[in-house]
Scaffold this active site. Structure first.
Site, PDB file in Angstrom:
ATOM      1  N   CYS A 159       0.795  -1.229   0.000  1.00  0.00           N
ATOM      2  CA  CYS A 159       0.000   0.000   0.000  1.00  0.00           C
ATOM      3  C   CYS A 159       0.827   1.279   0.000  1.00  0.00           C
ATOM      4  O   CYS A 159       0.256   2.376  -0.041  1.00  0.00           O
ATOM      5  CB  CYS A 159      -0.952  -0.010   1.192  1.00  0.00           C
ATOM      6  SG  CYS A 159      -2.061  -1.440   1.171  1.00  0.00           S
ATOM      7  N   HIS A 292      -3.071   7.798   6.418  1.00  0.00           N
ATOM      8  CA  HIS A 292      -3.266   6.501   5.767  1.00  0.00           C
ATOM      9  C   HIS A 292      -4.647   5.972   6.141  1.00  0.00           C
ATOM     10  O   HIS A 292      -5.392   5.514   5.283  1.00  0.00           O
ATOM     11  CB  HIS A 292      -2.162   5.536   6.182  1.00  0.00           C
ATOM     12  CG  HIS A 292      -2.180   4.251   5.433  1.00  0.00           C
ATOM     13  ND1 HIS A 292      -2.127   4.196   4.057  1.00  0.00           N
ATOM     14  CD2 HIS A 292      -2.253   2.960   5.855  1.00  0.00           C
ATOM     15  CE1 HIS A 292      -2.156   2.934   3.670  1.00  0.00           C
ATOM     16  NE2 HIS A 292      -2.246   2.166   4.735  1.00  0.00           N
ATOM     17  N   HIS A 327     -10.030   1.666   0.145  1.00  0.00           N
ATOM     18  CA  HIS A 327      -8.561   1.627   0.197  1.00  0.00           C
ATOM     19  C   HIS A 327      -8.060   1.132  -1.153  1.00  0.00           C
ATOM     20  O   HIS A 327      -8.189  -0.045  -1.491  1.00  0.00           O
ATOM     21  CB  HIS A 327      -8.118   0.698   1.321  1.00  0.00           C
ATOM     22  CG  HIS A 327      -6.641   0.704   1.581  1.00  0.00           C
ATOM     23  ND1 HIS A 327      -5.742   1.434   0.830  1.00  0.00           N
ATOM     24  CD2 HIS A 327      -5.889   0.055   2.523  1.00  0.00           C
ATOM     25  CE1 HIS A 327      -4.532   1.245   1.284  1.00  0.00           C
ATOM     26  NE2 HIS A 327      -4.594   0.423   2.312  1.00  0.00           N
TER      27      HIS A 327
END
Length: 398
Positions: A159, A292, A327
């Protein structure tokens, strides 16, 4: 003092729209793109996701790619975002041999592999998709659609992939290896993604709620975004304006666990601190943090601690934009960089949707639409294994 690195073009596609204008409209309207699965063929319909609202066939038509041409969803979304970035930076096909391309992805062409893997076993039907399974092939397909870049390379750090593509491109510019590098990432939702995160028990069956006491996991998303990085001297020579300046960045790996973040947020803390040090900024100069903020119990508690270690008792406005898009994993760093650029340009704080109850000893995110003049914003992207990256975007110097 090092020559400033400017962002002279940006392009994005995600669940909240194609292009920066549609994206801005959704952010200002607090309109989420997360909803029921519509495009991925899977029995797991219980999980909300942030899908790009086009079929592969529709994206091929938009790009002028003939039906039947070998392509993947990752590369098609990448092409849509890359076109907007190149157009805005006024980079033509003739200029690309002097421009680098760095893309982050982890899934690559897995969507087509999943669709045809039984054919691979039984016969040679659809064997052409074997060659586009790996991440590098998707990056090359994305780049080749526009011409011949000086080089094309791929980063895969889960990620933080797109954020690390930004960092690598900036380092190449600082070292004199290139004047212009296009950086970012693209990632589509696959069954590999969905089943993998489900096996980790970190998918929420409700819309995700980052930094909320009731948070119960993330919603997956997909999309792509690319930024054109170049030296200020190159931008002046070409007569293009900077959308923002990449002021500083940092990457740290605390290697605490294969998937979990450390309780004290050591890797996140170091990445943010290194970004501030490179930018020559005190923590008080940061006007907004795009966290995040995945909505998992572990990440949000860990990131809260890291933010408190960096900023002390006065944490600047913080929000996670993942309730808008889901996400987007490997692409999240560049997609959220575009959100930060839009916030800088238009003077607003993106809302942390779905938030209602504070975490004990956690940060309280932006929960209402707020106009605010911004000069420096910090963006976080953290990957499995503690591969954590942060970068600072500032109002452009030219």
């Amino acid at each position: 003092m090092a020559e400033p690195i400017l962002i002279t073009g940006a392009g994005v596609v995600s669940a909240i729209g194609l292009g920066k204008q549609a994206t801005l409209d959704s952010l200002l309207s607090n309109r989420s793109g997360v909803g029921k699965l519509a495009y991925l063929k899977t029995d797991h319909k219980e999980f909300p996701v942030g899908e790009v609202k086009f079929t592969n066939a529709e994206m091929r038509a938009m790009l002028g790619i003939p039906e039947g041409t070998v392509s993947t969803r990752t590369s098609l979304m990448g092409m849509l975002a890359l076109k907007e970035a190149l157009d805005e930076a006024r980079l033509t096909q003739e200029m690309l041999p002097k421009v680098g391309f760095i893309s982050g992805t982890t899934v690559g062409g897995m969507d087509m592999s999943e669709q045809f893997y039984l054919d691979y076993i039984g016969n040679e039907a659809h064997k052409e998709y074997i060659s586009v399974h790996d991440c590098g092939s998707c990056s090359e397909m994305t780049a080749d659609h526009f011409g011949k870049f000086a080089f094309a390379t791929t980063l895969s750090t889960a990620c933080s992939s797109a954020a690390n593509a930004i960092i690598l491109g900036a380092n190449m510019i600082r070292c004199g290896e290139a004047d212009i590098v296009v950086v970012g990432g693209s990632e589509c939702i696959t069954k590999f993604h969905l089943n993998g995160f489900n096996s980790l028990m970190i998918l929420d069956q409700q819309p995700c709620r980052p930094f909320d006491a009731t948070r119960n996991g993330l919603n997956l998303g997909e999309g792509a975004a690319y930024l054109v990085l170049e030296t200020a001297e190159s931008a002046r020579r070409r007569g293009v304006e900077g959308l923002a300046q990449l002021s500083g960045y940092g990457n740290a790996c605390d290697a605490f666990h294969q998937t979990a973040s450390s309780p004290d947020g050591e890797g996140a803390y170091r990445a943010m601190k290194d970004a501030l040090d490179m930018a020559g900024l005190d923590a008080t100069a940061i006007d907004y943090v795009n966290a995040h903020g995945t909505g998992t119990p572990n990440n949000d508690a860990s990131e809260s601690q890291a933010l408190k270690r960096v900023f002390g008792s006065v944490v600047p406005p913080v929000s996670s934009t993942k309730p808008f898009t889901g996400h987007t994993t490997s692409a999240s760093g560049s997609i959220e960089a575009v959100f930060c650029i839009l916030a800088l340009q238009h003077g607003f704080l993106p809302v942390n949707l779905n938030w209602s109850q504070p975490i004990e000893d956690g940060i309280v995110p932006v929960s209402q639409s707020t106009e605010k003049e911004l000069t420096h914003v910090l963006c976080n992207a953290f990957g499995f294994g503690g591969n954590d990256s942060s970068f600072i975007l500032s109002k452009s110097v030219i």
